[in-house]
Design a protein around this motif. Structure first.
Motif, PDB file in Angstrom:
ATOM      1  N   MET A  12       2.488   1.750  -3.196  1.00 39.57           N
ATOM      2  CA  MET A  12       1.215   2.127  -4.159  1.00 39.57           C
ATOM      3  C   MET A  12       1.562   3.831  -4.477  1.00 39.57           C
ATOM      4  O   MET A  12       0.845   4.793  -4.853  1.00 39.57           O
ATOM      5  CB  MET A  12      -0.226   1.375  -3.833  1.00 39.57           C
ATOM      6  N   LYS A  39     -17.084  -3.601   0.827  1.00 40.57           N
ATOM      7  CA  LYS A  39     -15.801  -4.111   1.102  1.00 40.57           C
ATOM      8  C   LYS A  39     -15.157  -5.906   0.284  1.00 40.57           C
ATOM      9  O   LYS A  39     -16.808  -6.618   0.030  1.00 40.57           O
ATOM     10  CB  LYS A  39     -15.538  -4.285   2.835  1.00 40.57           C
ATOM     11  N   TYR A  42      -4.265  -4.362   1.769  1.00 42.41           N
ATOM     12  CA  TYR A  42      -4.580  -4.712   2.818  1.00 42.41           C
ATOM     13  C   TYR A  42      -4.030  -5.052   3.928  1.00 42.41           C
ATOM     14  O   TYR A  42      -3.390  -5.685   4.203  1.00 42.41           O
ATOM     15  CB  TYR A  42      -6.529  -6.169   3.040  1.00 42.41           C
ATOM     16  N   ASN A  43      -4.137  -3.579   5.074  1.00 44.64           N
ATOM     17  CA  ASN A  43      -3.009  -3.594   6.153  1.00 44.64           C
ATOM     18  C   ASN A  43      -3.571  -4.988   7.039  1.00 44.64           C
ATOM     19  O   ASN A  43      -4.172  -5.659   7.662  1.00 44.64           O
ATOM     20  CB  ASN A  43      -3.658  -2.554   7.243  1.00 44.64           C
ATOM     21  N   ASP A  64       1.036  -1.095  -0.140  1.00 44.10           N
ATOM     22  CA  ASP A  64      -0.278  -0.440  -0.254  1.00 44.10           C
ATOM     23  C   ASP A  64       0.717   1.412   0.044  1.00 44.10           C
ATOM     24  O   ASP A  64       0.679   2.288  -0.547  1.00 44.10           O
ATOM     25  CB  ASP A  64      -0.878  -0.251   1.138  1.00 44.10           C
ATOM     26  N   ARG A 114     -11.890  -1.885   0.494  1.00 50.20           N
ATOM     27  CA  ARG A 114     -12.957  -1.510   0.485  1.00 50.20           C
ATOM     28  C   ARG A 114     -14.113  -0.957  -1.433  1.00 50.20           C
ATOM     29  O   ARG A 114     -12.066  -0.593  -2.349  1.00 50.20           O
ATOM     30  CB  ARG A 114     -14.019   0.014   0.827  1.00 50.20           C
ATOM     31  N   ARG A 115     -14.309  -1.098  -1.980  1.00 51.97           N
ATOM     32  CA  ARG A 115     -14.715  -1.113  -3.349  1.00 51.97           C
ATOM     33  C   ARG A 115     -16.260  -0.365  -3.751  1.00 51.97           C
ATOM     34  O   ARG A 115     -17.369  -1.254  -3.476  1.00 51.97           O
ATOM     35  CB  ARG A 115     -14.354  -1.915  -4.672  1.00 51.97           C
ATOM     36  N   GLY A 116     -16.152   0.770  -4.029  1.00 55.65           N
ATOM     37  CA  GLY A 116     -17.877   0.913  -4.106  1.00 55.65           C
ATOM     38  C   GLY A 116     -18.827   1.268  -3.457  1.00 55.65           C
ATOM     39  O   GLY A 116     -20.103   0.647  -3.520  1.00 55.65           O
TER      40      GLY A 116
END
Lengths: 283, 165
Positions: free
Chosen positions: A109, A142, A122-123, A106, A137-139
């Motif tokens: 990125m 999760k 993801y952590n 992350d 998370r997307r839209g």
């Protein structure tokens, strides 16, 4: 009579030679090491200061994976060795790439300057949780990493996991989870080049200073890197070895590369990107 | 009789006006235009954080906070000052000016979900950081949203108060 004895002796010699060739020419069960037997050997050995992953010798193939039907096969690719260094690609190379990993990826990125590619991180993500840890998370919803991968086809999948698993003390499980993950990724992304990345080293002194977890050791990390390399060879996916690019003479991440000994500073995220840009399989 | 009633009626009317309550709740936003420059300067100085934070450009902030999922276009971010830990902690701050109040409302919701996701993902991963996340400051001032996840929450609140004054 002497001639008969002479001929019998020669015949006997020939028979003995033939037996030797058969024993040496055909591998026996003892010569083929199963992953389990290799694991046992790896676990019982004291961890070396640096990884034993061999340096790449062969040049990277010009086309996609040799597994594709109809593709030109100039020479068989050696998946047991890391992708060799080549000319740096443009950032656009990563536009169809997905980066699957934990908080280190992350950070990569966000701070490397890559500016493209799918962030599937993801952590606390582990190789064991790719299909269970639904925190991405997307839209407004999760998803797990695999659920994200199922939503779109990519040209390359970069997988960088292993730090969070250092506390699991399940080396065989770690190895098997990598094998299973590769199978799953291949099923979801049949046309993607899969890159497994070795784990970038830690700085244990910084970890201690920041009250980090005691199980975060380079000794165990090196074992995991050997298992990642074996998984890449076993499943014939590309191995990347950023570990060797980051490790210093003491077998650790440089002290100034991270504030907590684990997560890379912006400068070192950029160094990571430079490594990826110069270790690719041509399209 | 009528002469006595008139002042009484006037007095009654005045009393009714004085006691009348507004039909809409008072907004908590300051009455004057908010200037965030001083706040940004204070936050950038970093004294309320436990480590030096890394700056994040507008493009990455847009991706990080997933504003697209909340129907905010990248062009709707007029300005964004964002500093964040490179990973050692969950500390970060953001002062983002949106194109209009509605976009700011959407952006506020995005950051609210972002904080909740951080709490969720760090509960096992970095439990010592959860208290900072739960004490996060998230406020909207017209078309500007401010988020502060600090080591010293009191200092953060003081900085915000200075901005409001």
């Amino acid at each position: 009579m002497a001639n008969k004895i002479y001929l019998a002796g020669i015949l006997s010699l020939l028979m003995l030679t033939g037996c030797t060739i058969n024993a040496q020419g055909l591998p026996t069960d003892e010569d083929v090491k199963t992953p389990e037997s290799t694991l046992a050997t790896t676990i019982s050995k004291p961890a070396p200061a640096k990884s034993i992953i061999p340096a790449p010798e062969t040049a990277a193939p010009q086309g996609k994976s040799d597994r594709q039907e109809g593709a030109a096969k100039p020479e068989p690719y050696d998946f047991s060795k890391p992708v060799p260094e080549s000319a740096a690609v443009e950032l656009s190379f990563f536009e169809d790439a997905a980066f699957v990993g934990d908080s280190r990826t992350d950070g990569f990125m966000l701070y490397s300057g890559i500016g493209c590619g799918e962030n599937i991180t993801y952590n606390g993500l582990t190789i064991f949780g790719l299909d269970t840890q639904s925190g991405i998370r997307r839209g407004g919803e999760k998803y797990t990493a695999f659920e994200i991968l199922e939503q779109k086809q990519y040209g390359k999948i970069y997988l960088a996991l292993g730090v969070n698993e250092l506390g699991y003390y399940d080396d065989e499980g770690f190895y098997n989870a990598f094998l299973s993950a590769i199978d799953s990724i291949r099923a979801i992304q049949p046309d993607a080049d899969i890159y497994l990345q070795t784990i970038i080293p830690l700085n244990e002194q910084k970890i201690k200073e920041s009250n980090g977890r005691s199980y975060l050791t380079n000794e165990h990390l090196v074992i995991y890197n050997d298992l990642i390399a074996k998984a890449a060879a076993e499943k014939e996916v590309y191995l990347l070895d950023p570990y060797s690019d980051f490790v210093d003479e003491t077998g650790a991440l440089p002290y100034d590369a991270s504030r907590d000994g684990v997560h890379l500073s912006k400068e070192y995220c950029q160094k990571w990107l430079e490594y990826l840009k110069t270790h690719t399989i041509g399209e | 009789m009528k002469k006595r009633m008139l002042p009484l009626a006037m007095l009654l009317c005045l009393a009714m006006v004085a006691c009348a309550k507004p039909t809409q709740p008072q907004e908590e936003e300051p009455q004057t235009d908010t200037t965030t420059d001083a706040l940004i300067e204070t936050l950038t100085a970093g004294e309320m954080f436990s480590e030096p934070l890394e700056p994040l450009d507008v493009e990455m902030a847009y991706v990080l906070y997933r504003f697209a999922d909340y129907h905010v276009e990248e062009d709707d971010l007029l300005s964004a000052s964002v500093f964040r830990s490179s990973g050692a902690t969950c500390e970060e701050w953001a002062v983002i000016e949106f194109a209009d109040v509605q976009e700011a409302v959407e952006g506020y919701d995005a950051l609210l979900d972002y904080i909740e996701d951080q709490i969720s993902s760090n509960s096992d991963y970095r439990p010592q950081e959860v208290s900072k996340l739960k004490a996060a400051i998230l406020e909207k001032y017209k078309n500007t949203v401010v988020m502060i996840i600090a080591d010293d929450k009191e200092a953060a609140e003081n900085a915000l108060q200075d901005m409001k004054n």
